[in-house]
Write a protein that holds these residues in place. Structure first.
Motif, PDB file in Angstrom:
ATOM      1  N   VAL A  65       0.869  -1.172   0.000  1.00 37.77           N
ATOM      2  CA  VAL A  65       0.000   0.000   0.000  1.00 37.77           C
ATOM      3  C   VAL A  65       0.904   1.219   0.000  1.00 37.77           C
ATOM      4  N   HIS A  66       0.646   2.131  -0.939  1.00 38.74           N
ATOM      5  CA  HIS A  66       1.421   3.369  -1.053  1.00 38.74           C
ATOM      6  C   HIS A  66       0.444   4.521  -0.857  1.00 38.74           C
ATOM      7  N   GLY A  67       0.186   4.845   0.402  1.00 34.56           N
ATOM      8  CA  GLY A  67      -0.771   5.887   0.756  1.00 34.56           C
ATOM      9  C   GLY A  67      -1.085   5.793   2.232  1.00 34.56           C
ATOM     10  N   ASN A  68      -1.875   6.715   2.719  1.00 31.68           N
ATOM     11  CA  ASN A  68      -2.253   6.748   4.127  1.00 31.68           C
ATOM     12  C   ASN A  68      -3.405   5.794   4.398  1.00 31.68           C
ATOM     13  N   VAL A  69      -3.418   5.251   5.628  1.00 27.68           N
ATOM     14  CA  VAL A  69      -4.410   4.245   6.012  1.00 27.68           C
ATOM     15  C   VAL A  69      -5.119   4.675   7.282  1.00 27.68           C
ATOM     16  N   LYS A  70      -6.451   4.538   7.274  1.00 27.87           N
ATOM     17  CA  LYS A  70      -7.272   4.656   8.479  1.00 27.87           C
ATOM     18  C   LYS A  70      -8.108   3.391   8.530  1.00 27.87           C
ATOM     19  N   ILE A  76       0.231  -6.318   9.030  1.00 26.24           N
ATOM     20  CA  ILE A  76       1.125  -6.029   7.911  1.00 26.24           C
ATOM     21  C   ILE A  76       2.115  -7.178   7.733  1.00 26.24           C
ATOM     22  N   TYR A  77       1.934  -7.922   6.667  1.00 32.63           N
ATOM     23  CA  TYR A  77       2.867  -8.967   6.258  1.00 32.63           C
ATOM     24  C   TYR A  77       3.700  -8.465   5.087  1.00 32.63           C
ATOM     25  N   GLY A  78       3.155  -7.532   4.328  1.00 32.12           N
ATOM     26  CA  GLY A  78       3.802  -6.931   3.159  1.00 32.12           C
ATOM     27  C   GLY A  78       4.334  -5.555   3.522  1.00 32.12           C
ATOM     28  N   THR A  79       4.008  -4.554   2.697  1.00 27.99           N
ATOM     29  CA  THR A  79       4.577  -3.220   2.844  1.00 27.99           C
ATOM     30  C   THR A  79       3.505  -2.138   2.861  1.00 27.99           C
ATOM     31  N   ILE A  80       3.654  -1.193   3.766  1.00 29.43           N
ATOM     32  CA  ILE A  80       2.876   0.047   3.739  1.00 29.43           C
ATOM     33  C   ILE A  80       3.867   1.194   3.730  1.00 29.43           C
ATOM     34  N   GLU A  81       3.715   2.092   2.762  1.00 27.93           N
ATOM     35  CA  GLU A  81       4.480   3.333   2.714  1.00 27.93           C
ATOM     36  C   GLU A  81       3.477   4.469   2.842  1.00 27.93           C
ATOM     37  N   GLY A  82       3.288   4.928   4.061  1.00 26.82           N
ATOM     38  CA  GLY A  82       2.318   5.972   4.360  1.00 26.82           C
ATOM     39  C   GLY A  82       1.988   5.932   5.839  1.00 26.82           C
ATOM     40  N   ASN A  83       1.275   6.923   6.302  1.00 24.99           N
ATOM     41  CA  ASN A  83       0.889   6.989   7.708  1.00 24.99           C
ATOM     42  C   ASN A  83      -0.293   6.065   7.978  1.00 24.99           C
ATOM     43  N   VAL A  84      -0.287   5.462   9.177  1.00 27.48           N
ATOM     44  CA  VAL A  84      -1.329   4.515   9.557  1.00 27.48           C
ATOM     45  C   VAL A  84      -1.985   5.006  10.847  1.00 27.48           C
ATOM     46  N   ILE A  92       2.962  -5.544  12.883  1.00 23.90           N
ATOM     47  CA  ILE A  92       3.885  -5.724  11.772  1.00 23.90           C
ATOM     48  C   ILE A  92       4.565  -7.079  11.966  1.00 23.90           C
ATOM     49  N   HIS A  93       4.304  -7.987  11.057  1.00 26.32           N
ATOM     50  CA  HIS A  93       4.839  -9.347  11.144  1.00 26.32           C
ATOM     51  C   HIS A  93       6.283  -9.381  10.638  1.00 26.32           C
ATOM     52  N   PRO A  94       7.022 -10.484  10.861  1.00 25.23           N
ATOM     53  CA  PRO A  94       8.447 -10.533  10.498  1.00 25.23           C
ATOM     54  C   PRO A  94       8.746 -10.161   9.047  1.00 25.23           C
ATOM     55  N   SER A  95       7.858 -10.470   8.129  1.00 24.80           N
ATOM     56  CA  SER A  95       8.076 -10.121   6.721  1.00 24.80           C
ATOM     57  C   SER A  95       7.565  -8.727   6.389  1.00 24.80           C
ATOM     58  N   GLY A  96       6.941  -8.049   7.352  1.00 28.26           N
ATOM     59  CA  GLY A  96       6.287  -6.777   7.095  1.00 28.26           C
ATOM     60  C   GLY A  96       7.196  -5.571   7.191  1.00 28.26           C
ATOM     61  N   SER A  97       6.766  -4.504   6.511  1.00 27.42           N
ATOM     62  CA  SER A  97       7.510  -3.253   6.500  1.00 27.42           C
ATOM     63  C   SER A  97       6.533  -2.087   6.528  1.00 27.42           C
ATOM     64  N   LEU A  98       6.770  -1.157   7.435  1.00 26.99           N
ATOM     65  CA  LEU A  98       5.959   0.056   7.524  1.00 26.99           C
ATOM     66  C   LEU A  98       6.894   1.252   7.545  1.00 26.99           C
ATOM     67  N   VAL A  99       6.766   2.099   6.533  1.00 24.39           N
ATOM     68  CA  VAL A  99       7.525   3.340   6.466  1.00 24.39           C
ATOM     69  C   VAL A  99       6.506   4.469   6.547  1.00 24.39           C
ATOM     70  N   GLY A 100       6.381   5.039   7.734  1.00 20.29           N
ATOM     71  CA  GLY A 100       5.394   6.083   7.980  1.00 20.29           C
ATOM     72  C   GLY A 100       5.078   6.144   9.461  1.00 20.29           C
ATOM     73  N   ASP A 101       4.317   7.129   9.846  1.00 21.42           N
ATOM     74  CA  ASP A 101       3.954   7.319  11.241  1.00 21.42           C
ATOM     75  C   ASP A 101       2.731   6.486  11.598  1.00 21.42           C
ATOM     76  N   VAL A 102       2.659   6.070  12.875  1.00 26.66           N
ATOM     77  CA  VAL A 102       1.568   5.232  13.368  1.00 26.66           C
ATOM     78  C   VAL A 102       0.865   5.935  14.522  1.00 26.66           C
ATOM     79  N   GLY A 117       9.577   5.317  11.257  1.00 29.14           N
ATOM     80  CA  GLY A 117       8.616   6.396  11.440  1.00 29.14           C
ATOM     81  C   GLY A 117       8.439   6.682  12.912  1.00 29.14           C
ATOM     82  N   LYS A 118       7.451   7.465  13.230  1.00 29.91           N
ATOM     83  CA  LYS A 118       7.126   7.819  14.610  1.00 29.91           C
ATOM     84  C   LYS A 118       5.870   7.075  15.022  1.00 29.91           C
TER      85      LYS A 118
END
Length: 150
Positions: A65-70, A76-84, A92-102, A117-118
């Protein structure tokens, strides 16, 4: 047996993973999208845009996901690039990646997970105004009044 009413029971995040009504399948891509609604969603493909749902968001290992999430919760097993921003738990599971604020009441990052992120963790939960189709510029995030973020 026939003609009887089926009772609908809202499942917890653990149970909803096998009963997700909306899925973006692996190999599928959505660009410049905006997804909002009242159910849970599983992303196995690639989604570009913001997601605003009342249920759980599950990003499969093949998904991004490339965007913000509400959402209510996020797994998250895959990738999120955005704020959550969730009203419950981000996991966030072992294979997961989150780049963004939570913003959430709980954040779990398993060993091997990537988080850049923060984080803003509220002691009793978060509330936010959901985006409405005719009211797209009024989405706000606010912590519970009187509670300090940890």
């Amino acid at each position: 047996m026939f003609g009887s009413k089926k009772e609908v029971i809202k499942s917890s995040l653990i149970d909803t993973e096998s009963h997700i009504p909306t899925t973006l399948a692996e190999g599928m891509t959505s660009k410049d999208g905006k997804l909002y609604g009242s159910s849970s969603v599983k992303i196995s493909g690639v989604f570009f845009g913001d997601i605003d749902i009342e249920g759980a968001l599950i990003v499969a290992g093949s998904g991004s996901v490339h965007g913000n999430v509400k959402a209510e919760d996020a797994k998250i097993y895959g990738t999120i690039e955005g704020n959550v921003s969730v009203t419950g738990k981000v996991h966030i599971h072992p294979s997961g990646s989150l780049v963004g604020d939570v913003s959430s009441i709980s954040l779990v990052a398993d060993e091997g997970a990537r988080f850049l992120g923060k984080s803003s963790i509220a002691s009793k939960g978060l509330s936010f105004e959901r985006e409405k189709p005719n009211n797209r510029n009024t989405t706000t995030l606010e912590s519970v009044q009187g509670e300090d973020a940890q």
